[in-house]
Design an enzyme around this catalytic site. Structure first.
Site, mmCIF file in Angstrom:
data_model
loop_
_atom_site.group_PDB
_atom_site.id
_atom_site.type_symbol
_atom_site.label_atom_id
_atom_site.label_comp_id
_atom_site.label_asym_id
_atom_site.label_seq_id
_atom_site.Cartn_x
_atom_site.Cartn_y
_atom_site.Cartn_z
ATOM 1 N N LYS A 57 28.806 37.264 42.598
ATOM 2 C CA LYS A 57 28.580 36.958 41.181
ATOM 3 C C LYS A 57 27.938 35.587 40.971
ATOM 4 O O LYS A 57 27.869 34.754 41.872
ATOM 5 C CB LYS A 57 29.889 37.107 40.403
ATOM 6 C CG LYS A 57 30.248 38.589 40.227
ATOM 7 C CD LYS A 57 31.393 38.844 39.284
ATOM 8 C CE LYS A 57 31.544 40.348 39.053
ATOM 9 N NZ LYS A 57 32.720 40.678 38.223
ATOM 10 N N ARG B 190 37.286 44.007 44.984
ATOM 11 C CA ARG B 190 36.148 44.912 44.746
ATOM 12 C C ARG B 190 34.902 44.214 45.277
ATOM 13 O O ARG B 190 34.490 43.183 44.752
ATOM 14 C CB ARG B 190 36.022 45.211 43.251
ATOM 15 C CG ARG B 190 34.937 46.219 42.897
ATOM 16 C CD ARG B 190 34.940 46.489 41.388
ATOM 17 N NE ARG B 190 33.930 47.469 41.015
ATOM 18 C CZ ARG B 190 32.661 47.178 40.735
ATOM 19 N NH1 ARG B 190 32.247 45.906 40.783
ATOM 20 N NH2 ARG B 190 31.798 48.123 40.398
#
Length: 286
Positions: free
Chosen positions: A225, A260
């Site tokens: 991210k 995840r």
């Protein structure tokens, strides 16, 4: 917190080790790998590769949720998700999660063989989602968000970030259990990057243990991210593997049960070492 959860014959024994959810985006526009796996043949190859690398479950998503992502129609999402599930379900044995905010997609997915619903809205975008999941009797992941992927990055003004995340998740756990979802089938996610800015993402990692009082397993999705890219000065999401590794290690040490991730093989090594350092492993109960 419930000690374990059995999904498709597999025991998830919370607190004993970290579990890995491999990301399978079947979209043309996801932030990191959009367009790479949005054919059924490519999706199957990737699902098998994720499992071979050590994924404990696969998360299939047909709607990109990156900041600013365009909302696709229900028909488009169903077409993407259903076509992939029809191909991969007969070929893989691990649990399959479907990343959707739509009850109709959840129902169609479970009917084909999906095992878990992963709702980035925590059950708030579609009023039928939580009753549908209760009827289907499958686990659900409830994530914290403000706004939608189109608007969320303009909604990062919090008086107390962790308190708001806690309150939102507590409220949605209450709604979910009230409509018939078993508490032991609820997993929570603080929503890294969803209506959070750079500093707030870091704050979530530092305060992650505060969510343990909700008595649900915690999932953290930090893989590749933008906050990692900012720290590393790395604009290419695929070059953020070792930054992701550091974030995953921090998540484990602060109470995460599921990660995840895109890079399963590397994060498997991270989780094995972190678990050996942190956890006292005992025999599973189921």
């Amino acid at each position: 917190m419930p000690s374990n959860l059995k999904i498709r014959g597999r025991c998830f024994d919370w607190g004993q080790r970290t579990y890995l959810m491999g990301i399978l985006n079947v979209t043309p526009d996801s932030f990191s790998d959009g367009g790479e796996f949005n054919t059924t043949s490519a999706a199957l190859v990737q699902a098998q590769a994720l499992i071979a690398a050590g994924a404990d479950m696969i998360d299939v998503g047909g709607q990109s949720t990156r900041p600013g992502a365009k909302q696709i129609t229900l028909v488009e999402e169903l077409d993407r998700v259903v076509s992939v599930l029809q191909v991969i379900r007969p070929e893989i044995s691990v649990p399959i999660s479907v990343d959707t905010t739509r009850a109709a997609v959840a129902r169609a997915s479970v009917e084909i063989g999906a095992d878990i619903i992963n709702d980035i809205s925590g059950g708030t975008f579609d009023s039928e989602m939580l009753p549908t999941v209760a009827e289907l009797d499958v686990p659900i992941i409830l994530m914290h968000i403000r706004g939608t992927p189109q608007t969320m990055q303009q909604q990062t003004d919090y008086q107390d970030l962790l308190e708001e995340i806690y309150s939102f998740l507590a409220r949605q756990i209450g709604v979910a259990t009230a409509v018939g979802i078993d508490l032991d089938k609820i997993i929570i996610d603080p929503g890294i990057g969803f209506a959070k800015n750079y500093k707030q993402n870091l704050e979530i990692f530092r305060g992650l243990r505060s969510l343990a009082a909700l008595n649900c397993p915690i999932l953290v999705g930090a893989s590749r991210k933008s906050f990692i890219g900012r720290i590393l000065n790395q604009p290419d999401p695929k070059a953020r593997v070792w930054g992701t590794a550091a974030a995953c290690c921090a998540a484990i040490f602060n109470g995460a049960d599921i990660l995840r991730v895109h890079d399963v093989q590397e994060m498997r090594d991270v989780s094995l070492v972190a678990d050996a350092l942190l956890r006292k492993v005992v025999q599973p109960e189921c």
